[in-house]
Structure formats: C-alpha cells, structure tokens
Design a protein around this motif. Structure first.
Motif, short mmCIF file in Angstrom:
data_model
loop_
_atom_site.label_atom_id
_atom_site.label_comp_id
_atom_site.label_asym_id
_atom_site.label_seq_id
_atom_site.Cartn_x
_atom_site.Cartn_y
_atom_site.Cartn_z
N SER A 65 0.84 -1.21 0.00
CA SER A 65 0.00 0.00 0.00
C SER A 65 0.87 1.25 0.00
O SER A 65 0.46 2.31 -0.46
CB SER A 65 -0.90 0.02 1.24
N ASP A 66 2.12 1.11 0.52
CA ASP A 66 3.01 2.27 0.56
C ASP A 66 3.45 2.70 -0.84
O ASP A 66 3.87 3.84 -1.04
CB ASP A 66 4.24 1.95 1.44
N LEU A 67 3.38 1.78 -1.79
CA LEU A 67 3.68 2.16 -3.16
C LEU A 67 2.41 2.57 -3.90
O LEU A 67 2.45 3.33 -4.86
CB LEU A 67 4.36 0.99 -3.89
N LEU A 86 1.99 12.33 6.08
CA LEU A 86 1.27 11.15 6.58
C LEU A 86 1.99 9.87 6.17
O LEU A 86 2.21 8.96 6.98
CB LEU A 86 -0.16 11.16 6.03
N ASP A 87 2.38 9.80 4.91
CA ASP A 87 3.06 8.61 4.37
C ASP A 87 4.34 8.32 5.17
O ASP A 87 4.54 7.22 5.68
CB ASP A 87 3.36 8.87 2.88
N SER A 88 5.20 9.34 5.31
CA SER A 88 6.49 9.11 5.98
C SER A 88 6.30 8.81 7.47
O SER A 88 7.00 7.96 8.03
CB SER A 88 7.39 10.35 5.84
N LEU A 90 3.69 7.43 8.97
CA LEU A 90 3.14 6.08 9.19
C LEU A 90 4.13 4.99 8.77
O LEU A 90 4.07 3.87 9.29
CB LEU A 90 1.79 5.93 8.48
N ASP A 91 5.07 5.32 7.88
CA ASP A 91 6.17 4.36 7.60
C ASP A 91 6.92 4.04 8.88
O ASP A 91 7.31 2.90 9.14
CB ASP A 91 7.19 4.96 6.61
N ARG A 92 7.13 5.08 9.70
CA ARG A 92 7.89 4.88 10.95
C ARG A 92 7.09 3.98 11.91
O ARG A 92 7.65 3.18 12.63
CB ARG A 92 8.20 6.23 11.63
N GLU A 150 18.35 1.33 2.66
CA GLU A 150 17.19 2.20 2.86
C GLU A 150 16.03 1.36 3.40
O GLU A 150 16.16 0.15 3.63
CB GLU A 150 16.76 2.81 1.52
N ARG A 151 14.89 2.01 3.52
CA ARG A 151 13.73 1.31 4.09
C ARG A 151 13.36 0.06 3.28
O ARG A 151 13.06 -0.99 3.86
CB ARG A 151 12.53 2.25 4.17
N ALA A 152 13.35 0.17 1.97
CA ALA A 152 12.95 -0.99 1.16
C ALA A 152 13.87 -2.18 1.44
O ALA A 152 13.40 -3.32 1.58
CB ALA A 152 12.97 -0.63 -0.32
MG LIG Z 1 6.09 5.47 2.53
#
Ligand SMILES: [Mg+2]
Ligand SMILES: CCCCCCCC/C=C\CCCCCCCC(=O)OC[C@H](COP(=O)(O)O[C@@H]1[C@H](O)[C@H](OP(=O)(O)O)[C@@H](O)[C@H](O)[C@H]1O)OC(=O)CCCCCCC/C=C\CCCCCCCC
Ligand SMILES: Nc1ccn([C@@H]2O[C@H](COP(=O)(O)O)[C@@H](O)[C@H]2O)c(=O)n1
Ligand SMILES: [Mg+2]
Length: 224
Positions: A65-67, A86-88, A90-92, A150-152
């Motif tokens: 969903s993040d993509l 919001l995206d960044s 909630l990634d955390r 990185e995160r991925a």
């Molecule tokens: Mg994200």
C-alpha cells in the motif's frame, strides 16, 4: 538501491490497481491508513508468538500500500504536503511494529536476549536513518545520499527471512537461522547507512554555512 531500480517496475505493475481504487472513490490517505493498520496488526499479532510465516503473509499483503498510495495521489493529481507527511510518519509506525514484533518474540518465547537487543537496534537505527534525511532536508540541505540500506532493503531482507524462517513450522529444516542472520545484516547495514548519511550532511552543512557566511538558517536550530 531497490528504491532506484525496483520502484519503476512496481509502479508499472501497481498503476492499474491504483487507478481501480481511485475509480471506486478510495482516497490515497485511506490506503495509507489501512495499509499501516494491516502491517501493524500482522506484525504485532503474529510475530510475538513466533508465527513468522503468517505474519509475513499478512504484512506483505498490506505493505505494498506504501507504493499504491503515492501512485494514486500522482494519478489523481492530488499529491500534497499533508500526504507526504502522513506517508512518511506512518512508515515509521509500521517499521516500529515489525522490528518491535521481532523484539517481543525474542524477549518471550524466542528467549534470546542478544537477538532481542539486535531487533531493538534495527528498530532504532532504522528510525534514526530516516530522521537524518528528514532533519537534513528541514534545515535546507539536499541530503544527496540514500546509502546502502534504505527502508525498502530493511523490509525486504527482514521479511523475506522471516517468511522463510516461518516455514520451519511446516517441517522445512534449517530455515530458522535466516531471521537472526537477516537481523544482523539489517543492523550492520543500517549502521553503515547512518554513517554515510551523517558524513554527507556534515559536508553539505559545511558547504552551505561557508556559502552563506556561517550559521544555520534562521529558526531551524530551534526545531527538533
Ligand atoms: Mg512510505
Ligand atoms: C514461499 C513463501 C515464503 C514466504 C515469504 C514471504 C515473501 C514476501 C516477503 C517479503 C516481501 C516484502 C516486500 C517489502 C516491500 C516493501 C515495499 C515498500 O514499502 O517500500 C517502501 C519504499 C519507500 O517508500 P517511501 O518513499 O514511501 O518511504 C520513504 C522511506 O521510508 C524513507 O526511509 P529511509 O529509506 O530514508 O530510511 C524516508 O526517509 C521517507 O520519509 C519515506 O517517505 O519504497 C521503495 O523503496 C520502492 C521500491 C520497493 C521495492 C520492493 C521490492 C520487493 C521485492 C521483493 C519482494 C518479494 C520477495 C519474495 C521473496 C520470496 C521468498 C521465497
Ligand atoms: N496519502 C498520500 C500518500 C502519498 N502521497 C504523495 O506520494 C508521495 C509518496 O509516494 P510513494 O510512491 O513513496 O508512496 C508523497 O511524498 C506525497 O507526495 C500523498 O499525496 N498522499
Ligand atoms: Mg507511500
């Protein structure tokens, strides 16, 4: 690396699905929120009990969903600062749940203090790696480095290992070792990445200060 090379592929694959959701009246923010809730639930319901296979399946269903959210925002022409925040943010939250879930397993049934500490280190170092970029950019620097892990990469390495390790419960021998190996890889990789980003920010900050006659931009040193 994945962000650079795999994103284009996933954008192509996920674009029709993103368009479908938009046609159904779903908003990018809803996808961000539901995706994060699914990842958090998958991580905190299954991982602390050592159910790594099913936890990884649930997380994988939601993590993409993040993509999709950004893809939807761009297709609809509604990309916004709020959406980026919001995206960044909630990634955390999602990352905290995943590595927190591993830590809870090793603190409980997994009974391994060292791996519990490594999981907590992965959680904290991943958040700090992301913070270096956010803070560097907030004081007006380009932070022109992504770094090794990185995160991925953090997600793919740890989730592929967790999913495979979870196949132990179906009788596949020798796979449990994959999760500890992955956690050590993420811990070391995050430390290297942190170093790469800090060195870059230090150089960019020195160059920017020299160009502007010294000092941080007005007000930016007061924020944290
Ligand atoms: Mg994200
Ligand atoms: C036989 C079955 C066994 C079971 C195995 C289960 C298989 C499934 C296992 C794992 C799948 C994991 C997939 C994880 C995909 C992650 C996708 C993702 O969300 O990436 C997010 C990433 C970043 O997006 P953003 O720009 O929104 O986020 C920014 C980022 O967070 C920054 O953080 P930083 O990097 O700085 O730390 C922040 O600074 C910034 O604020 C924030 O906005 O998106 C990408 O990077 C795009 C590329 C995604 C590439 C995904 C590759 C997936 C590849 C393979 C998965 C399938 C593997 C199957 C293996 C099967 C094994 C048997
Ligand atoms: N609810 C959202 C989520 C994201 N955005 C925009 O997309 C960018 C992130 O793209 P990803 O492909 O990494 O998801 C983000 O910076 C926002 O510009 C949005 O507007 N609303
Ligand atoms: Mg996103």
């Amino acid at each position: 690396m994945l962000n650079k090379y795999a994103r284009a592929f996933f954008t192509r694959v996920l674009t029709p699905f993103a368009a479908f959701l938009l046609r159904r009246g779903v908003s990018p923010d809803a996808v961000t929120l539901v995706g994060t809730a699914g990842v958090v639930a998958g991580a905190l319901v299954f991982f602390p009990r050592g159910e790594f296979f099913w936890g990884t399946i649930v997380i994988t269903l939601f993590v993409f969903s993040d993509l999709v959210d950004g893809n939807m925002a761009r297709q609809a022409g509604v990309s916004s600062r709020w959406g980026a925040f919001l995206d960044s943010t909630l990634d955390r939250v999602a990352d905290g749940a995943i590595f927190g879930g591993f830590a809870l397993w090793y603190a409980g049934g997994g009974d391994d203090n060292v791996l519990c500490a490594v999981s907590i280190f992965c959680l904290a170092s991943g958040q700090v790696v992301s913070y270096t970029k956010a803070r560097g950019e907030s004081i007006g620097l380009p932070v022109a480095v992504n770094g090794l892990v990185e995160r991925a990469e953090r997600l793919v390495v740890s989730l592929v290992a967790a999913g495979l390790a979870g196949m132990h419960t179906f009788g596949v021998p020798g796979v449990q070792v994959l999760l500890p190996v992955a956690l050590w890889v993420v811990a070391v990789g995050s430390t290297v990445t942190l170093g790469q980003r800090v060195v870059t920010v230090r150089r960019e900050a020195a160059e920017a200060d020299a160009a502007s006659g010294g000092g941080t931009p007005r007000g930016s040193e007061a924020t944290s």
